[in-house]
Motif scaffolding. Structure first.
Motif, PDB file in Angstrom:
ATOM      1  N   ALA A 357     143.671 106.311  50.130  1.00  0.00           N
ATOM      2  CA  ALA A 357     142.403 105.965  50.779  1.00  0.00           C
ATOM      3  C   ALA A 357     141.896 104.633  50.230  1.00  0.00           C
ATOM      4  CB  ALA A 357     141.363 107.064  50.565  1.00  0.00           C
ATOM      5  N   ARG A 358     140.945 104.068  50.957  1.00  0.00           N
ATOM      6  CA  ARG A 358     140.268 102.844  50.511  1.00  0.00           C
ATOM      7  C   ARG A 358     138.935 103.259  49.902  1.00  0.00           C
ATOM      8  NH1 ARG A 358     140.561  97.093  53.454  1.00  0.00           N
ATOM      9  NH2 ARG A 358     142.609  97.376  52.472  1.00  0.00           N
ATOM     10  N   TRP A 359     138.796 103.049  48.603  1.00  0.00           N
ATOM     11  CA  TRP A 359     137.619 103.486  47.859  1.00  0.00           C
ATOM     12  C   TRP A 359     136.726 102.286  47.542  1.00  0.00           C
ATOM     13  CZ3 TRP A 359     137.782 108.741  47.383  1.00  0.00           C
ATOM     14  CH2 TRP A 359     139.043 109.353  47.468  1.00  0.00           C
ATOM     15  N   ILE A 360     135.419 102.527  47.517  1.00  0.00           N
ATOM     16  CA  ILE A 360     134.461 101.505  47.097  1.00  0.00           C
ATOM     17  C   ILE A 360     133.565 102.121  46.030  1.00  0.00           C
ATOM     18  CG2 ILE A 360     132.857 102.100  48.963  1.00  0.00           C
ATOM     19  CD1 ILE A 360     131.979  99.173  48.990  1.00  0.00           C
ATOM     20  N   GLY A 361     133.324 101.360  44.961  1.00  0.00           N
ATOM     21  CA  GLY A 361     132.506 101.909  43.891  1.00  0.00           C
ATOM     22  C   GLY A 361     132.280 100.918  42.771  1.00  0.00           C
ATOM     23  N   VAL A 362     131.689 101.417  41.696  1.00  0.00           N
ATOM     24  CA  VAL A 362     131.339 100.598  40.529  1.00  0.00           C
ATOM     25  C   VAL A 362     132.456 100.702  39.496  1.00  0.00           C
ATOM     26  CG1 VAL A 362     129.701 100.325  38.630  1.00  0.00           C
ATOM     27  CG2 VAL A 362     128.880 100.949  40.908  1.00  0.00           C
ATOM     28  N   PRO A 363     132.928  99.581  38.948  1.00  0.00           N
ATOM     29  CA  PRO A 363     133.940  99.657  37.884  1.00  0.00           C
ATOM     30  C   PRO A 363     133.420 100.495  36.709  1.00  0.00           C
ATOM     31  CG  PRO A 363     133.738  97.409  38.690  1.00  0.00           C
ATOM     32  CD  PRO A 363     132.606  98.191  39.307  1.00  0.00           C
ATOM     33  N   LEU A 364     134.168 101.512  36.355  1.00  0.00           N
ATOM     34  CA  LEU A 364     133.735 102.416  35.296  1.00  0.00           C
ATOM     35  C   LEU A 364     133.682 101.710  33.943  1.00  0.00           C
ATOM     36  CD1 LEU A 364     132.970 105.188  34.250  1.00  0.00           C
ATOM     37  CD2 LEU A 364     135.390 105.846  34.354  1.00  0.00           C
ATOM     38  N   ALA A 365     134.624 100.833  33.690  1.00  0.00           N
ATOM     39  CA  ALA A 365     134.652 100.133  32.401  1.00  0.00           C
ATOM     40  C   ALA A 365     133.389  99.308  32.190  1.00  0.00           C
ATOM     41  CB  ALA A 365     135.894  99.246  32.322  1.00  0.00           C
ATOM     42  N   ASP A 366     132.859  98.724  33.280  1.00  0.00           N
ATOM     43  CA  ASP A 366     131.638  97.920  33.145  1.00  0.00           C
ATOM     44  C   ASP A 366     130.468  98.780  32.673  1.00  0.00           C
ATOM     45  OD1 ASP A 366     133.122  95.833  34.037  1.00  0.00           O
ATOM     46  OD2 ASP A 366     132.112  95.624  35.984  1.00  0.00           O
ATOM     47  N   LEU A 367     130.335  99.973  33.236  1.00  0.00           N
ATOM     48  CA  LEU A 367     129.251 100.869  32.820  1.00  0.00           C
ATOM     49  C   LEU A 367     129.406 101.292  31.374  1.00  0.00           C
ATOM     50  CD1 LEU A 367     128.610 103.281  35.842  1.00  0.00           C
ATOM     51  CD2 LEU A 367     126.941 101.810  34.728  1.00  0.00           C
ATOM     52  N   LEU A 368     130.639 101.606  30.987  1.00  0.00           N
ATOM     53  CA  LEU A 368     130.865 102.042  29.607  1.00  0.00           C
ATOM     54  C   LEU A 368     130.571 100.913  28.625  1.00  0.00           C
ATOM     55  CD1 LEU A 368     134.128 104.174  29.971  1.00  0.00           C
ATOM     56  CD2 LEU A 368     131.748 104.952  29.871  1.00  0.00           C
ATOM     57  N   ARG A 369     130.977  99.702  28.965  1.00  0.00           N
ATOM     58  CA  ARG A 369     130.678  98.570  28.075  1.00  0.00           C
ATOM     59  C   ARG A 369     129.173  98.334  27.987  1.00  0.00           C
ATOM     60  NH1 ARG A 369     135.858  96.450  29.831  1.00  0.00           N
ATOM     61  NH2 ARG A 369     134.943  95.713  31.794  1.00  0.00           N
ATOM     62  N   GLU A 370     128.469  98.525  29.104  1.00  0.00           N
ATOM     63  CA  GLU A 370     127.017  98.378  29.089  1.00  0.00           C
ATOM     64  C   GLU A 370     126.374  99.396  28.151  1.00  0.00           C
ATOM     65  OE1 GLU A 370     123.333  98.847  32.282  1.00  0.00           O
ATOM     66  OE2 GLU A 370     125.295  98.173  33.016  1.00  0.00           O
ATOM     67  N   ALA A 371     127.007 100.576  28.043  1.00  0.00           N
ATOM     68  CA  ALA A 371     126.500 101.618  27.144  1.00  0.00           C
ATOM     69  C   ALA A 371     126.950 101.399  25.705  1.00  0.00           C
ATOM     70  CB  ALA A 371     126.952 102.993  27.629  1.00  0.00           C
ATOM     71  N   GLY A 372     127.702 100.327  25.467  1.00  0.00           N
ATOM     72  CA  GLY A 372     128.141 100.015  24.112  1.00  0.00           C
ATOM     73  C   GLY A 372     129.453 100.661  23.713  1.00  0.00           C
ATOM     74  N   VAL A 373     130.187 101.190  24.676  1.00  0.00           N
ATOM     75  CA  VAL A 373     131.435 101.903  24.370  1.00  0.00           C
ATOM     76  C   VAL A 373     132.577 100.909  24.178  1.00  0.00           C
ATOM     77  CG1 VAL A 373     133.124 103.580  25.225  1.00  0.00           C
ATOM     78  CG2 VAL A 373     130.677 103.924  25.660  1.00  0.00           C
ATOM     79  N   LYS A 374     133.415 101.187  23.183  1.00  0.00           N
ATOM     80  CA  LYS A 374     134.636 100.433  22.951  1.00  0.00           C
ATOM     81  C   LYS A 374     135.830 101.377  23.038  1.00  0.00           C
ATOM     82  CE  LYS A 374     132.498  97.145  19.704  1.00  0.00           C
ATOM     83  NZ  LYS A 374     132.548  96.609  18.312  1.00  0.00           N
ATOM     84  N   PRO A 375     136.956 100.897  23.562  1.00  0.00           N
ATOM     85  CA  PRO A 375     138.149 101.755  23.588  1.00  0.00           C
ATOM     86  C   PRO A 375     138.681 101.949  22.172  1.00  0.00           C
ATOM     87  CG  PRO A 375     138.710  99.549  24.314  1.00  0.00           C
ATOM     88  CD  PRO A 375     137.204  99.578  24.161  1.00  0.00           C
ATOM     89  N   PRO A 376     139.462 102.986  21.939  1.00  0.00           N
ATOM     90  CA  PRO A 376     140.009 103.218  20.586  1.00  0.00           C
ATOM     91  C   PRO A 376     140.801 102.037  20.055  1.00  0.00           C
ATOM     92  CG  PRO A 376     140.324 105.152  21.972  1.00  0.00           C
ATOM     93  CD  PRO A 376     139.814 104.073  22.870  1.00  0.00           C
ATOM     94  N   SER A 377     141.494 101.310  20.940  1.00  0.00           N
ATOM     95  CA  SER A 377     142.306 100.168  20.495  1.00  0.00           C
ATOM     96  C   SER A 377     141.453  99.041  19.928  1.00  0.00           C
ATOM     97  CB  SER A 377     143.150  99.631  21.657  1.00  0.00           C
ATOM     98  OG  SER A 377     142.312  99.192  22.720  1.00  0.00           O
ATOM     99  N   LYS A 378     140.143  99.084  20.199  1.00  0.00           N
ATOM    100  CA  LYS A 378     139.231  98.063  19.675  1.00  0.00           C
ATOM    101  C   LYS A 378     138.200  98.663  18.732  1.00  0.00           C
ATOM    102  CE  LYS A 378     139.774  94.916  23.575  1.00  0.00           C
ATOM    103  NZ  LYS A 378     139.099  94.132  24.637  1.00  0.00           N
ATOM    104  N   GLY A 379     138.561  99.797  18.129  1.00  0.00           N
ATOM    105  CA  GLY A 379     137.702 100.408  17.127  1.00  0.00           C
ATOM    106  C   GLY A 379     136.697 101.407  17.659  1.00  0.00           C
ATOM    107  N   GLY A 380     136.819 101.810  18.904  1.00  0.00           N
ATOM    108  CA  GLY A 380     135.888 102.781  19.470  1.00  0.00           C
ATOM    109  C   GLY A 380     136.024 104.151  18.835  1.00  0.00           C
TER     110      GLY A 380
END
Length: 580
Positions: A357-380
C-alpha cells in the motif's frame, strides 16, 4: 384378560402415555426457558456495555480471553483455515456453547429450580472475569456480564416457576388409587404453588410422580407463554437499544474520519515505475486495494476511535522530553508518503497475508528524537519501543530499527485516504522490513521506551521471537493449484518480497529440474514486493512448479519447510497443475 373386554383400554396405560407426553413438553419448554435466559443475559449485557464500552460485552470479552490463551499453533490453524472469518467462527462457537449450557440449565431447573437459576450466574462470572483480565481491562468492564447474569438468573427462576406442576382442579383419581383434589389430599398434597419456598422440592416430587405414571396435575402453560414472550421481547428490545447506542459512538468516530483531509506530504512517494505491474491475469496487483488488504489481529470488535479525542503519549527510558500529541498536531508536521509492503508472521509459504500500500504519515524517528531518544548504537538507554493499542495490544519494536534511517512512520493515510478502521484509524505504525507482530501496531495510543530485558510484549509472552525481520519469500499466483492450462506457452507469475533488502532475482523450475530465471518487474523500492513472470513451454501431464527468490544480500530462500512459529515460515512455494 378375564372380565375385561378386549377393546377396553387400560387407564394406567393412558395415564402413562399422558405423563410421558407431559414430561416431554415440560422438558422442551424448560430448555426454551434456558435459551431465553441466555438471550436475556446477552441483550441486557449489550445495553449495559453501551454505558461502559462495546469491548466489555461478554461474548467479546470471553472471545478475547480465548484468543489471549490460544497456543500459537492453534492460532495459526485458525488463521490458515478461516482467514478473516476466524473471529466470526470463534464468536459463533462461543454462542453455540452458551446455547447448550443454557438449555442444560433450563432442563435442570425442573428439578433444581434454585440451583439451576443460580448456575446462570456462572455465565456472568465468566464474562466479568474475562473482561477485567483483558490487557486493557478495567473494573467497570465487569458490569455488563454481572448485570446480564443477574437478570438472566431472575428470568429463569420465574419461567421455571411457571413450569412447576399444580394440583388438578378436577379431583381426578390417580392410577395408584389416591384422589387428587384441590384440598391437598393424596399425591396432590405434595404439589403447592410454585412461588412458595418449597416449589423446587415439590416440583421434583411431581416429576417423580410423572415417572411413576401418576397424574400430578398441570402446569401454568398460559402463564409460561406470557412470561417467556415478555422476557424475550423485552430482552430483544434491550439488545437493539444497546446495539444502537454502541453504534452511535461508532458513528461519531466515522464522522470524525469523514472530515479529515490529508495534507499534501512534504516528501511524496515517487510515481510507481512503468513496468512495476506486469498485468498478467491472475497476478496480484502491485498496489493492494484497501478492501482487499489482509487483516490479522486479536480485536473481536474493531476499535472506533474519534480522531478529535485521540492522543498519543511518548515516554519511558531515555526520554528527556515526554510528548503528548493529538491528531491535528500530527497532520501539521512533516509528512512523508511511501509504498511499503507489509507481511504477517502468520503467513505460511505461499500464503495471502502480505500486501502493498501507499502510506502517508509522520517519520517515527523524528518524533523520538524530539522526545530526546537516542538509539542504543549512540548511547541510548532503551532498546525496545513498546507500542500500545487502544484495545490493550502491546508490540515491541527494536529502537535501532526505527531510527536507522528506514521509513518507519506513524501512518495516518493508506492509498490516498485516511486509514480505514480495520487498518488502524486514526494512527498506526508501519516499519519496513519487520513482521507486523513486532512493528505494525494499529489503533495506536502510547509509545513507551524500555528494554527487551525488562518487558515482554503480547506475542513474545506467547512464544514468538522478540525480534523478527521479514524473511525472503516468493509466491506463485498463477497458475493456481490444480489448474488445467492448455499445452503451449503458459505464463507462470507471482510476487517476491524481501523488505528493506530488495529482490535480486527469482527462479522457477518444473518437476525438480533446472532453475529458470524469471523476468522481474521494475522495482519501486527495496521496501515493496516485486512481481515476476516466466513463460513456461508446458507439455501435457501433471507437473509441479516451484519458485525461489534471492535478495540483494545474496541470500536465496532455503528449501527447508518451517512453520510460522516463532519468527516466520521458510520453504519454496509449489503448485501442482494438470496440463491438457
Amino acid at each position: 384378560m378375564a372380565g375385561v373386554s378386549e377393546d377396553q383400554k387400560d387407564p394406567r396405560s393412558e395415564a402413562g402415555h399422558g405423563a410421558r407426553g407431559a414430561r416431554v413438553v415440560r422438558g422442551a419448554l424448560a430448555a426454551l426457558s434456558g435459551l431465553i435466559a441466555g438471550l436475556v443475559a446477552l441483550c441486557v449485557a449489550e445495553l449495559v456495555s453501551a454505558a461502559v464500552r462495546p469491548e466489555a460485552g461478554p461474548v467479546t470479552a470471553v472471545g478475547g480471553a480465548v484468543i489471549d490463551r490460544t497456543p500459537a499453533p492453534v492460532k495459526d490453524f485458525a488463521v490458515r483455515n478461516f482467514g478473516n472469518d476466524d473471529k466470526l467462527v470463534l464468536q459463533l462457537g462461543i454462542l453455540a456453547l452458551l446455547a447448550v449450557f443454557a438449555m442444560a440449565v433450563g432442563v435442570a431447573s425442573l428439578r433444581y429450580r434454585k440451583v439451576a437459576s443460580a448456575a446462570v450466574l456462572v455465565f456472568g462470572a465468566i464474562g466479568a472475569l474475562a473482561a477485567v483480565e483483558r490487557p486493557d481491562g478495567r473494573l467497570s468492564d465487569a458490569l455488563p456480564s454481572v448485570v446480564g447474569g443477574l437478570t438472566a438468573c431472575a428470568v429463569l427462576y420465574l419461567l421455571a416457576g411457571r413450569l412447576a406442576f399444580r394440583p388438578s382442579p378436577h379431583g381426578d383419581r390417580g392410577t395408584d388409587g389416591t384422589t387428587e383434589d384441590t384440598n391437598g389430599t393424596g399425591n396432590a398434597a405434595a404439589s403447592v404453588d410454585a412461588q412458595s419456598p418449597d416449589a423446587a422440592s415439590v416440583d421434583a416430587e411431581s416429576v417423580d410422580a410423572v415417572t411413576a405414571g401418576t397424574d400430578p396435575g398441570t402446569f401454568d402453560r398460559r402463564g409460561f407463554v406470557i412470561a417467556a414472550t415478555a422476557a424475550a421481547a423485552a430482552s430483544a428490545g434491550a439488545g437493539l437499544l444497546g446495539r444502537r447506542l454502541n453504534a452511535s459512538g461508532a458513528a461519531e468516530a466515522a464522522a470524525s474520519r469523514r472530515t479529515i483531509v490529508l495534507p499534501a506530504p512534504s516528501s511524496p512517494a515517487r510515481p510507481v515505475p512503468a513496468g512495476a505491474d506486469l498485468k498478467v491475469r491472475g497476478l496480484s496487483s502491485f498496489t493492494t486495494p484497501n478492501k482487499d488488504f489482509y487483516r490479522v489481529d486479536t480485536a473481536l470488535v474493531v476499535p472506533r476511535v474519534d480522531a478529535g479525542s485521540w492522543r498519543l503519549r511518548i515516554h519511558g527510558k531515555g526520554v528527556t522530553r515526554p510528548l503528548t500529541v493529538d491528531f491535528q498536531d500530527l497532520l501539521q508536521r512533516k509528512l512523508i508518503e511511501r509504498d511499503i509492503t507489509l507481511t504477517c508472521v502468520s503467513n505460511e509459504v505461499g500464503g495471502p497475508y502480505v500486501g502493498n500500500a501507499r502510506w502517508i504519515g509522520v517519520p517515527l524517528a523524528d518524533l523520538l528524537r524530539e522526545a530526546g531518544v537516542k538509539p542504543p548504537s549512540k548511547g541510548g538507554r532503551a532498546d525496545q519501543l513498546v507500542s500500545r493499542s487502544v484495545d490493550g495490544m502491546t508490540i515491541g519494536t527494536p529502537v535501532e530499527a526505527v531510527m536507522d534511517g528506514r521509513d518507519a512512520i506513524l501512518a495516518v493515510g493508506m492509498n490516498g485516504e485516511p486509514l480505514p478502521f480495520d487498518h488502524g484509524f486514526p494512527v498506526r505504525m508501519v516499519v519496513p522490513g519487520l513482521y507486523g507482530y513486532v512493528s505494525a501496531c494499529k489503533w495506536l495510543e502510547d509509545l513507551e521506551l524500555t528494554t527487551f530485558a525488562d518487558y515482554d510484549a503480547y506475542w513474545v509472552k506467547r512464544d514468538w521471537s522478540r525480534e523478527a525481520p521479514i524473511k525472503t519469500q516468493s509466491r506463485i499466483d498463477t497458475p493456481r493449484p490444480f489448474a488445467s492450462p492448455k499445452a503451449g506457452t503458459v505464463p507462470v507469475a507471482g510476487v517476491a518480497w524481501a523488505q528493506h533488502r530488495g529482490i535480486e532475482r527469482v527462479e522457477v523450475r518444473v518437476d525438480g529440474g533446472e532453475w529458470n530465471p524469471a523476468k522481474l518487474a521494475a522495482e519501486d523500492s527495496e521496501d515493496t514486493w516485486r512481481q515476476w513472470m516466466w513463460e513456461w513451454p508446458a507439455t501435457s501431464g501433471s507437473h509441479t512448479l516451484e519458485v525461489r527468490a534471492t535478495d540483494r544480500d545474496g541470500d536465496t530462500q532455503t528449501d527447508k519447510r518451517v512453520g510460522t512459529v516463532p519468527n516466520g515460515a521458510t520453504g519454496w512455494h509449489s503448485v501442482v497443475v494438470a496440463v491438457d
